[in-house]
Design a protein around this motif. Structure first.
Motif, PDB file in Angstrom:
ATOM      1  N   LYS A   1      -7.926  17.789  -1.201  1.00 15.92           N
ATOM      2  CA  LYS A   1      -9.350  17.799  -0.953  1.00 15.92           C
ATOM      3  C   LYS A   1     -10.175  16.395  -1.554  1.00 15.92           C
ATOM      4  CE  LYS A   1      -8.822  21.304   1.650  1.00 15.92           C
ATOM      5  NZ  LYS A   1      -8.616  21.274   3.146  1.00 15.92           N
ATOM      6  N   GLY A   2      -9.472  15.585  -1.516  1.00 16.72           N
ATOM      7  CA  GLY A   2     -10.027  14.516  -2.359  1.00 16.72           C
ATOM      8  C   GLY A   2     -11.257  13.775  -1.977  1.00 16.72           C
ATOM      9  N   SER A   3     -11.311  12.283  -2.770  1.00 21.30           N
ATOM     10  CA  SER A   3     -12.442  11.563  -2.474  1.00 21.30           C
ATOM     11  C   SER A   3     -12.002  10.140  -2.639  1.00 21.30           C
ATOM     12  CB  SER A   3     -13.376  11.838  -3.635  1.00 21.30           C
ATOM     13  OG  SER A   3     -14.453  10.989  -3.251  1.00 21.30           O
ATOM     14  N   ILE A   4     -12.695   9.471  -1.452  1.00 21.44           N
ATOM     15  CA  ILE A   4     -12.137   8.043  -1.585  1.00 21.44           C
ATOM     16  C   ILE A   4     -13.402   7.177  -1.861  1.00 21.44           C
ATOM     17  CG2 ILE A   4     -11.628   6.170  -0.138  1.00 21.44           C
ATOM     18  CD1 ILE A   4     -10.163   8.339   1.641  1.00 21.44           C
ATOM     19  N   VAL A   5     -13.246   6.042  -2.923  1.00 23.50           N
ATOM     20  CA  VAL A   5     -14.357   5.344  -3.093  1.00 23.50           C
ATOM     21  C   VAL A   5     -14.184   3.913  -2.787  1.00 23.50           C
ATOM     22  CG1 VAL A   5     -16.409   4.673  -4.634  1.00 23.50           C
ATOM     23  CG2 VAL A   5     -15.604   7.251  -4.699  1.00 23.50           C
ATOM     24  N   ASN A   6     -14.840   3.241  -1.893  1.00 18.83           N
ATOM     25  CA  ASN A   6     -14.341   2.006  -1.597  1.00 18.83           C
ATOM     26  C   ASN A   6     -15.620   1.104  -2.309  1.00 18.83           C
ATOM     27  OD1 ASN A   6     -12.273   2.609   0.208  1.00 18.83           O
ATOM     28  ND2 ASN A   6     -13.510   2.730   1.617  1.00 18.83           N
TER      29      ASN A   6
ATOM     30  N   ALA B   1       0.964  -1.352   0.029  1.00 15.78           N
ATOM     31  CA  ALA B   1       0.015   0.052   0.039  1.00 15.78           C
ATOM     32  C   ALA B   1       0.957   1.403   0.028  1.00 15.78           C
ATOM     33  CB  ALA B   1      -1.183   0.042   1.210  1.00 15.78           C
ATOM     34  N   GLU B   2       1.811   1.318   0.997  1.00 14.60           N
ATOM     35  CA  GLU B   2       2.667   2.544   1.054  1.00 14.60           C
ATOM     36  C   GLU B   2       3.652   2.706  -0.191  1.00 14.60           C
ATOM     37  OE1 GLU B   2       5.582   4.820   4.175  1.00 14.60           O
ATOM     38  OE2 GLU B   2       4.718   2.907   4.779  1.00 14.60           O
ATOM     39  N   ASP B   3       4.184   1.535  -0.546  1.00 13.90           N
ATOM     40  CA  ASP B   3       4.977   1.555  -1.919  1.00 13.90           C
ATOM     41  C   ASP B   3       3.991   1.975  -3.057  1.00 13.90           C
ATOM     42  OD1 ASP B   3       6.934   0.589  -0.424  1.00 13.90           O
ATOM     43  OD2 ASP B   3       6.776  -1.542  -0.993  1.00 13.90           O
ATOM     44  N   THR B   4       2.690   1.773  -3.028  1.00 11.25           N
ATOM     45  CA  THR B   4       2.049   2.128  -4.388  1.00 11.25           C
ATOM     46  C   THR B   4       1.609   3.575  -4.262  1.00 11.25           C
ATOM     47  OG1 THR B   4       0.954  -0.031  -4.459  1.00 11.25           O
ATOM     48  CG2 THR B   4      -0.323   1.800  -5.289  1.00 11.25           C
ATOM     49  N   ILE B   5       1.338   4.247  -3.160  1.00 13.70           N
ATOM     50  CA  ILE B   5       1.140   5.522  -3.112  1.00 13.70           C
ATOM     51  C   ILE B   5       2.327   6.391  -3.070  1.00 13.70           C
ATOM     52  CG2 ILE B   5       0.519   7.325  -1.482  1.00 13.70           C
ATOM     53  CD1 ILE B   5      -2.065   5.464  -2.454  1.00 13.70           C
ATOM     54  N   SER B   6       3.380   5.948  -2.882  1.00 15.69           N
ATOM     55  CA  SER B   6       4.756   6.654  -3.012  1.00 15.69           C
ATOM     56  C   SER B   6       4.982   6.713  -4.563  1.00 15.69           C
ATOM     57  CB  SER B   6       5.774   5.856  -2.238  1.00 15.69           C
ATOM     58  OG  SER B   6       5.710   6.157  -0.850  1.00 15.69           O
ATOM     59  N   ASN B   7       4.838   5.603  -5.066  1.00 19.71           N
ATOM     60  CA  ASN B   7       5.365   5.329  -6.420  1.00 19.71           C
ATOM     61  C   ASN B   7       4.168   6.479  -7.316  1.00 19.71           C
ATOM     62  OD1 ASN B   7       4.853   4.580  -9.324  1.00 19.71           O
ATOM     63  ND2 ASN B   7       5.614   2.481  -8.645  1.00 19.71           N
ATOM     64  N   ILE B   8       3.073   6.670  -7.086  1.00 23.12           N
ATOM     65  CA  ILE B   8       2.187   7.565  -7.967  1.00 23.12           C
ATOM     66  C   ILE B   8       2.519   9.012  -7.267  1.00 23.12           C
ATOM     67  CG2 ILE B   8      -0.438   8.371  -8.094  1.00 23.12           C
ATOM     68  CD1 ILE B   8      -0.835   5.544  -7.589  1.00 23.12           C
ATOM     69  N   ILE B   9       3.007   9.225  -6.243  1.00 23.80           N
ATOM     70  CA  ILE B   9       3.306  10.668  -5.886  1.00 23.80           C
ATOM     71  C   ILE B   9       4.516  11.187  -6.561  1.00 23.80           C
ATOM     72  CG2 ILE B   9       3.787  12.140  -3.929  1.00 23.80           C
ATOM     73  CD1 ILE B   9       0.862  11.490  -4.144  1.00 23.80           C
ATOM     74  N   THR B  10       5.502   9.883  -6.535  1.00 24.78           N
ATOM     75  CA  THR B  10       6.781  10.331  -7.194  1.00 24.78           C
ATOM     76  C   THR B  10       6.531  10.617  -8.634  1.00 24.78           C
ATOM     77  OG1 THR B  10       8.160   8.851  -5.928  1.00 24.78           O
ATOM     78  CG2 THR B  10       9.054   9.362  -7.992  1.00 24.78           C
ATOM     79  N   LYS B  11       5.708  10.068  -9.271  1.00 18.28           N
ATOM     80  CA  LYS B  11       5.213  10.080 -10.637  1.00 18.28           C
ATOM     81  C   LYS B  11       4.450  11.282 -11.116  1.00 18.28           C
ATOM     82  CE  LYS B  11       6.087   5.489 -12.207  1.00 18.28           C
ATOM     83  NZ  LYS B  11       5.485   4.049 -12.845  1.00 18.28           N
ATOM     84  N   ALA B  12       3.513  11.501 -10.346  1.00 20.65           N
ATOM     85  CA  ALA B  12       2.375  12.469 -10.499  1.00 20.65           C
ATOM     86  C   ALA B  12       2.392  13.949  -9.598  1.00 20.65           C
ATOM     87  CB  ALA B  12       1.255  12.067 -10.351  1.00 20.65           C
ATOM     88  N   GLY B  13       2.903  13.717  -8.455  1.00 18.47           N
ATOM     89  CA  GLY B  13       2.911  14.707  -7.533  1.00 18.47           C
ATOM     90  C   GLY B  13       1.906  14.926  -6.716  1.00 18.47           C
ATOM     91  N   ARG B  14       0.577  14.283  -7.186  1.00 17.61           N
ATOM     92  CA  ARG B  14      -0.613  14.613  -6.259  1.00 17.61           C
ATOM     93  C   ARG B  14      -1.363  13.384  -6.215  1.00 17.61           C
ATOM     94  NH1 ARG B  14      -3.524  19.274  -8.389  1.00 17.61           N
ATOM     95  NH2 ARG B  14      -5.466  18.344  -7.379  1.00 17.61           N
ATOM     96  N   LEU B  15      -2.488  13.322  -5.609  1.00 20.80           N
ATOM     97  CA  LEU B  15      -3.520  12.372  -5.635  1.00 20.80           C
ATOM     98  C   LEU B  15      -4.901  12.818  -5.457  1.00 20.80           C
ATOM     99  CD1 LEU B  15      -4.275   9.120  -6.139  1.00 20.80           C
ATOM    100  CD2 LEU B  15      -3.965   8.990  -3.674  1.00 20.80           C
ATOM    101  N   ASP B  16      -5.963  12.887  -6.213  1.00 22.38           N
ATOM    102  CA  ASP B  16      -7.165  13.367  -5.763  1.00 22.38           C
ATOM    103  C   ASP B  16      -8.183  12.305  -5.689  1.00 22.38           C
ATOM    104  OD1 ASP B  16      -6.769  16.237  -6.986  1.00 22.38           O
ATOM    105  OD2 ASP B  16      -5.703  15.091  -8.289  1.00 22.38           O
ATOM    106  N   ILE B  17      -8.088  11.148  -6.138  1.00 22.53           N
ATOM    107  CA  ILE B  17      -9.393  10.104  -6.187  1.00 22.53           C
ATOM    108  C   ILE B  17      -8.530   8.657  -5.662  1.00 22.53           C
ATOM    109  CG2 ILE B  17     -11.046   8.878  -7.233  1.00 22.53           C
ATOM    110  CD1 ILE B  17     -11.201  11.358  -9.200  1.00 22.53           C
ATOM    111  N   LEU B  18      -9.151   7.857  -4.630  1.00 22.93           N
ATOM    112  CA  LEU B  18      -8.572   6.726  -4.285  1.00 22.93           C
ATOM    113  C   LEU B  18      -9.696   5.867  -4.559  1.00 22.93           C
ATOM    114  CD1 LEU B  18      -6.695   4.415  -3.431  1.00 22.93           C
ATOM    115  CD2 LEU B  18      -7.099   5.354  -0.898  1.00 22.93           C
ATOM    116  N   VAL B  19      -9.515   4.674  -5.366  1.00 21.73           N
ATOM    117  CA  VAL B  19     -10.842   3.703  -5.416  1.00 21.73           C
ATOM    118  C   VAL B  19     -10.173   2.293  -4.992  1.00 21.73           C
ATOM    119  CG1 VAL B  19     -12.283   2.593  -6.800  1.00 21.73           C
ATOM    120  CG2 VAL B  19     -11.912   5.097  -7.415  1.00 21.73           C
ATOM    121  N   ASN B  20     -10.600   1.927  -3.885  1.00 16.65           N
ATOM    122  CA  ASN B  20     -10.312   0.646  -3.388  1.00 16.65           C
ATOM    123  C   ASN B  20     -11.221  -0.344  -3.963  1.00 16.65           C
ATOM    124  OD1 ASN B  20      -8.097   1.106  -1.434  1.00 16.65           O
ATOM    125  ND2 ASN B  20      -9.477   2.477  -0.179  1.00 16.65           N
TER     126      ASN B  20
END
Length: 244
Positions: A120-125, A57-76
């Protein structure tokens, strides 16, 4: 309509079924989409991750932040289903179901919170009607999906003050490879396919694009006053009483 232009979305389990439909919907509305799953994925920016491993989980989020610099939407969306009654399920199998279906979303949310707070993002599970009811031999699946629904409410309550919304979708019978494989395992698959629509008041099973449309709505700014909710999308199945 480009509701997600300039936004970055992560969809776990995005290389097939409901996950792919969600990823495609976000991309069609302008989002930069990452998917995360056990195998490589070519249509979007794929991250290889085994969510039975708590480090993923942490590796995945770190990978995305490194590449994109932000995260707005998380869909589990990533998950697993194992058929077994309680007496026959080993503790190891039970723990693996928990890790994939419930602990991984918890850890992904935990790792994503600093970035979702900024955006100010959104999570959808992606839960299930089996978090509300039960089918035979699905003890672990039912327990983990019910837990995911509870986690959804808790995150919404704790992090609404941060501008973060968290909702869940509880799909019913959706036409995915998983469900089609289940039908094919039946003694008479054709008869099963013919009968399955009759348990739904709407008269048919659901399509992945219909779940994707609901997820997109919940992730978009137009649903800004909606949080902590579990949306059942099942063609009316859970509302239908059995015949007396």
């Amino acid at each position: 309509m480009m509701r997600f232009e300039g936004k970055v979305a992560l969809v776990t389990g995005g290389n097939g079924g409901i996950g792919k439909a969600i990823a495609q919907r976000f991309a069609s509305e302008g989002a930069r989409v990452f998917t995360a799953q056990r195998s490589a994925e070519d249509e979007f920016e794929g991250v290889v991750a085994d969510f039975s491993d708590p480090k993923a989980a942490e590796d995945t989020i770190s990978n995305i932040i490194t590449k994109a610099g932000r995260l707005d939407i998380l869909v589990n969306n990533a998950g697993m289903m194992q058929e077994a009654n309680i007496e026959d399920m080993s503790l190891e199998d039970w723990d693996r179901n928990l890790r994939v279906n419930l602990t991984a979303p918890f850890l992904l949310i935990k790792a994503a919170l600093p970035y979702l707070r900024e955006s100010k993002g959104s999570i959808v599970n992606i839960g299930s009607i089996e978090g509300l009811g039960a089918n035979p031999l699905h003890a672990a699946y039912c327990a983990t999906k019910a837990g995911l629904h509870g986690l959804t409410r808790a995150v919404a309550i704790d992090h609404g003050k941060d501008g973060i919304r968290c909702n869940a979708v509880a799909p019913g019978w959706i036409d995915t490879k998983l469900n089609n494989d289940f039908i094919d395992s039946m003694p008479d698959p054709d008869a099963f396919r013919q009968d399955i629509g009759t348990i739904h008041p709407i008269g048919r099973t659901g399509q992945t694009k219909e779940i994707a449309a609901l997820v997109a709505f919940l992730a978009a700014e137009e649903s800004g006053f909606i949080t902590g909710q579990i949306y059942t999308a099942d063609g009316g199945r859970m509302a239908k009483l059995s015949l007396p």
